[in-house]
Motif scaffolding. Structure first.
Motif, PDB file in Angstrom:
ATOM      1  N   ARG A 270       0.818  -1.220   0.000  1.00  0.00           N
ATOM      2  CA  ARG A 270       0.000   0.000   0.000  1.00  0.00           C
ATOM      3  C   ARG A 270       0.845   1.261   0.000  1.00  0.00           C
ATOM      4  O   ARG A 270       0.397   2.316  -0.448  1.00  0.00           O
ATOM      5  N   LYS A 271       2.079   1.176   0.524  1.00  0.00           N
ATOM      6  CA  LYS A 271       2.942   2.365   0.618  1.00  0.00           C
ATOM      7  C   LYS A 271       4.164   2.299  -0.281  1.00  0.00           C
ATOM      8  O   LYS A 271       4.885   3.290  -0.430  1.00  0.00           O
ATOM      9  N   ALA A 272       4.434   1.118  -0.868  1.00  0.00           N
ATOM     10  CA  ALA A 272       5.674   0.947  -1.635  1.00  0.00           C
ATOM     11  C   ALA A 272       5.638   1.737  -2.937  1.00  0.00           C
ATOM     12  O   ALA A 272       4.679   1.656  -3.697  1.00  0.00           O
ATOM     13  N   GLU A 273       6.692   2.498  -3.164  1.00  0.00           N
ATOM     14  CA  GLU A 273       6.853   3.221  -4.433  1.00  0.00           C
ATOM     15  C   GLU A 273       7.988   2.613  -5.256  1.00  0.00           C
ATOM     16  O   GLU A 273       8.358   3.128  -6.296  1.00  0.00           O
ATOM     17  N   LYS A 274       8.567   1.537  -4.744  1.00  0.00           N
ATOM     18  CA  LYS A 274       9.618   0.802  -5.451  1.00  0.00           C
ATOM     19  C   LYS A 274       9.129  -0.636  -5.617  1.00  0.00           C
ATOM     20  O   LYS A 274       8.258  -1.097  -4.869  1.00  0.00           O
ATOM     21  N   PRO A 275       9.692  -1.381  -6.582  1.00  0.00           N
ATOM     22  CA  PRO A 275       9.222  -2.758  -6.812  1.00  0.00           C
ATOM     23  C   PRO A 275       9.415  -3.659  -5.596  1.00  0.00           C
ATOM     24  O   PRO A 275      10.384  -3.502  -4.852  1.00  0.00           O
ATOM     25  N   MET A 276       8.494  -4.593  -5.434  1.00  0.00           N
ATOM     26  CA  MET A 276       8.610  -5.589  -4.368  1.00  0.00           C
ATOM     27  C   MET A 276       9.160  -6.891  -4.954  1.00  0.00           C
ATOM     28  O   MET A 276       8.670  -7.391  -5.973  1.00  0.00           O
ATOM     29  N   ASP A 277      10.172  -7.424  -4.273  1.00  0.00           N
ATOM     30  CA  ASP A 277      10.903  -8.615  -4.704  1.00  0.00           C
ATOM     31  C   ASP A 277      10.644  -9.707  -3.676  1.00  0.00           C
ATOM     32  O   ASP A 277      11.175  -9.659  -2.564  1.00  0.00           O
ATOM     33  N   ALA A 278       9.787 -10.665  -4.025  1.00  0.00           N
ATOM     34  CA  ALA A 278       9.452 -11.744  -3.090  1.00  0.00           C
ATOM     35  C   ALA A 278      10.462 -12.877  -3.237  1.00  0.00           C
ATOM     36  O   ALA A 278      10.611 -13.447  -4.325  1.00  0.00           O
ATOM     37  N   HIS A 279      11.159 -13.181  -2.153  1.00  0.00           N
ATOM     38  CA  HIS A 279      12.138 -14.271  -2.116  1.00  0.00           C
ATOM     39  C   HIS A 279      11.486 -15.423  -1.370  1.00  0.00           C
ATOM     40  O   HIS A 279      11.412 -15.409  -0.137  1.00  0.00           O
ATOM     41  N   LEU A 280      10.983 -16.405  -2.113  1.00  0.00           N
ATOM     42  CA  LEU A 280      10.246 -17.511  -1.503  1.00  0.00           C
ATOM     43  C   LEU A 280      11.195 -18.601  -1.028  1.00  0.00           C
ATOM     44  O   LEU A 280      11.874 -19.224  -1.837  1.00  0.00           O
ATOM     45  N   MET A 281      11.214 -18.802   0.270  1.00  0.00           N
ATOM     46  CA  MET A 281      11.966 -19.922   0.860  1.00  0.00           C
ATOM     47  C   MET A 281      10.931 -20.896   1.384  1.00  0.00           C
ATOM     48  O   MET A 281      10.762 -21.084   2.594  1.00  0.00           O
ATOM     49  N   ILE A 282      10.182 -21.466   0.442  1.00  0.00           N
ATOM     50  CA  ILE A 282       9.045 -22.325   0.784  1.00  0.00           C
ATOM     51  C   ILE A 282       9.036 -23.536  -0.145  1.00  0.00           C
ATOM     52  O   ILE A 282       9.563 -23.470  -1.256  1.00  0.00           O
ATOM     53  N   VAL A 283       8.441 -24.616   0.340  1.00  0.00           N
ATOM     54  CA  VAL A 283       8.223 -25.765  -0.542  1.00  0.00           C
ATOM     55  C   VAL A 283       7.035 -25.448  -1.455  1.00  0.00           C
ATOM     56  O   VAL A 283       6.227 -24.566  -1.151  1.00  0.00           O
ATOM     57  N   ASN A 284       6.938 -26.147  -2.563  1.00  0.00           N
ATOM     58  CA  ASN A 284       5.854 -25.933  -3.535  1.00  0.00           C
ATOM     59  C   ASN A 284       5.646 -24.460  -3.890  1.00  0.00           C
ATOM     60  O   ASN A 284       4.529 -23.943  -3.771  1.00  0.00           O
ATOM     61  N   PRO A 285       6.683 -23.761  -4.324  1.00  0.00           N
ATOM     62  CA  PRO A 285       6.502 -22.335  -4.615  1.00  0.00           C
ATOM     63  C   PRO A 285       5.400 -22.075  -5.647  1.00  0.00           C
ATOM     64  O   PRO A 285       4.707 -21.053  -5.567  1.00  0.00           O
ATOM     65  N   GLU A 286       5.208 -23.028  -6.567  1.00  0.00           N
ATOM     66  CA  GLU A 286       4.200 -22.855  -7.632  1.00  0.00           C
ATOM     67  C   GLU A 286       2.826 -22.498  -7.054  1.00  0.00           C
ATOM     68  O   GLU A 286       2.068 -21.731  -7.641  1.00  0.00           O
ATOM     69  N   LYS A 287       2.556 -23.085  -5.890  1.00  0.00           N
ATOM     70  CA  LYS A 287       1.239 -22.927  -5.273  1.00  0.00           C
ATOM     71  C   LYS A 287       0.933 -21.457  -4.929  1.00  0.00           C
ATOM     72  O   LYS A 287      -0.233 -21.071  -4.850  1.00  0.00           O
ATOM     73  N   TYR A 288       1.975 -20.655  -4.699  1.00  0.00           N
ATOM     74  CA  TYR A 288       1.744 -19.287  -4.207  1.00  0.00           C
ATOM     75  C   TYR A 288       2.153 -18.188  -5.175  1.00  0.00           C
ATOM     76  O   TYR A 288       2.000 -17.008  -4.864  1.00  0.00           O
ATOM     77  N   ILE A 289       2.660 -18.560  -6.347  1.00  0.00           N
ATOM     78  CA  ILE A 289       3.122 -17.549  -7.310  1.00  0.00           C
ATOM     79  C   ILE A 289       1.990 -16.578  -7.658  1.00  0.00           C
ATOM     80  O   ILE A 289       2.185 -15.361  -7.681  1.00  0.00           O
ATOM     81  N   GLY A 290       0.804 -17.100  -7.889  1.00  0.00           N
ATOM     82  CA  GLY A 290      -0.344 -16.262  -8.240  1.00  0.00           C
ATOM     83  C   GLY A 290      -0.703 -15.279  -7.137  1.00  0.00           C
ATOM     84  O   GLY A 290      -1.024 -14.111  -7.401  1.00  0.00           O
ATOM     85  N   ARG A 291      -0.647 -15.743  -5.888  1.00  0.00           N
ATOM     86  CA  ARG A 291      -0.972 -14.862  -4.754  1.00  0.00           C
ATOM     87  C   ARG A 291       0.007 -13.694  -4.646  1.00  0.00           C
ATOM     88  O   ARG A 291      -0.372 -12.577  -4.305  1.00  0.00           O
ATOM     89  N   PHE A 292       1.289 -13.969  -4.916  1.00  0.00           N
ATOM     90  CA  PHE A 292       2.269 -12.878  -4.846  1.00  0.00           C
ATOM     91  C   PHE A 292       2.071 -11.890  -5.991  1.00  0.00           C
ATOM     92  O   PHE A 292       2.278 -10.689  -5.817  1.00  0.00           O
ATOM     93  N   ALA A 293       1.677 -12.376  -7.139  1.00  0.00           N
ATOM     94  CA  ALA A 293       1.371 -11.467  -8.252  1.00  0.00           C
ATOM     95  C   ALA A 293       0.196 -10.561  -7.854  1.00  0.00           C
ATOM     96  O   ALA A 293       0.250  -9.342  -8.032  1.00  0.00           O
ATOM     97  N   GLU A 294      -0.839 -11.150  -7.276  1.00  0.00           N
ATOM     98  CA  GLU A 294      -2.004 -10.362  -6.832  1.00  0.00           C
ATOM     99  C   GLU A 294      -1.626  -9.361  -5.754  1.00  0.00           C
ATOM    100  O   GLU A 294      -2.180  -8.270  -5.681  1.00  0.00           O
TER     101      GLU A 294
END
Ligand code: DX5
Ligand code: ZN
Length: 213
Positions: free
Chosen positions: A55-79
């Motif tokens: 809500r406040k970021a004016e610079k890009p957000m870089d999500a570094h996923l240290m999780i199993v099954n990253p595929e499952k959450y890629i869509g949520r991070f895009a949203e």
């Protein structure tokens, strides 16, 4: 020009807006460490925090996923508004497919590796990567000591990127500060992630300025 990506894991979560404004004013990227307690032995934070920063970021957000099954959450991070997303090579059964999914959702795709994984393991995927994330500590915790073999690992992957004429950027993460930034940039790093060195500094903006120098 190197980009500085403060790791919000080391931010003051009671006064997050202040630290978000500092990044907006002085840095280039919000680095968001997502840990699930399974792929790494630690749990960090999830979507409520990511969405608050968004809500406040004016610079890009870089999500570094240290999780199993990253595929499952890629869509949520895009949203949630991530502009860059990386996951660990050994967390996915189909890294090429996951990178493709990241890109298809309009994000820059990155592949991360811990210090004990040969950098050559990244080579088959470089065409699908907008960046690679070379860990300079073992993923899981902020505030660890920088591992010195990182310089040659960056040189090796950078040489391959140049040899193949790719646009892929090199991001380095863990134990980075103004005391090793010059060497990392000289080795070929394009993005420096830093948590404790920035947020524990008396003057975070000055530490960021020194890292660029
Ligand atoms: C470690 C994380 C890093 C970490 C960096 O698993 O990926 O981004 O927060 O923190 P420092 O700079 O303190 O090593
Ligand atoms: Zn990280």
């Amino acid at each position: 020009m190197v980009r500085i990506a403060p790791s919000m894991l080391s931010a003051d979560f009671l006064h997050l807006e202040k630290d978000v404004e500092m990044v907006n004013s002085h840095a280039d990227i919000f680095h968001l460490d997502i840990m699930d307690g399974v792929f790494v032995p630690n749990i960090s934070y999830g979507f409520p925090v990511v969405e608050a920063i968004a809500r406040k970021a004016e610079k890009p957000m870089d999500a570094h996923l240290m999780i199993v099954n990253p595929e499952k959450y890629i869509g949520r991070f895009a949203e949630a508004g991530a502009g860059m997303l990386s996951f660990h090579l050994n967390a996915s059964d189909n890294p090429a497919g996951a990178l493709e999914m990241v890109r298809s959702l309009g994000m820059q795709a990155g592949l991360a590796i811990n210090p004990d994984i040969p950098v050559e393991s990244l080579f088959p995927y470089l065409d699908e990567c907008d960046f690679v994330l070379i860990m300079s500590v073992f993923a899981g915790f902020g505030g660890q000591k920088f591992i010195e073999t990182t310089y040659s690992r960056i040189e090796t992957v950078k040489a391959e990127i140049v040899r193949r004429g790719l646009q892929c950027l090199v991001e380095v993460d863990g134990g980075v500060s103004s005391s090793n930034s010059a060497g990392l940039i000289a080795s070929g790093a394009d993005i420096l992630v830093a948590g404790s060195s920035i947020f524990k500094a008396a003057d975070p903006a000055e530490e960021i300025r020194l890292m660029r120098a």
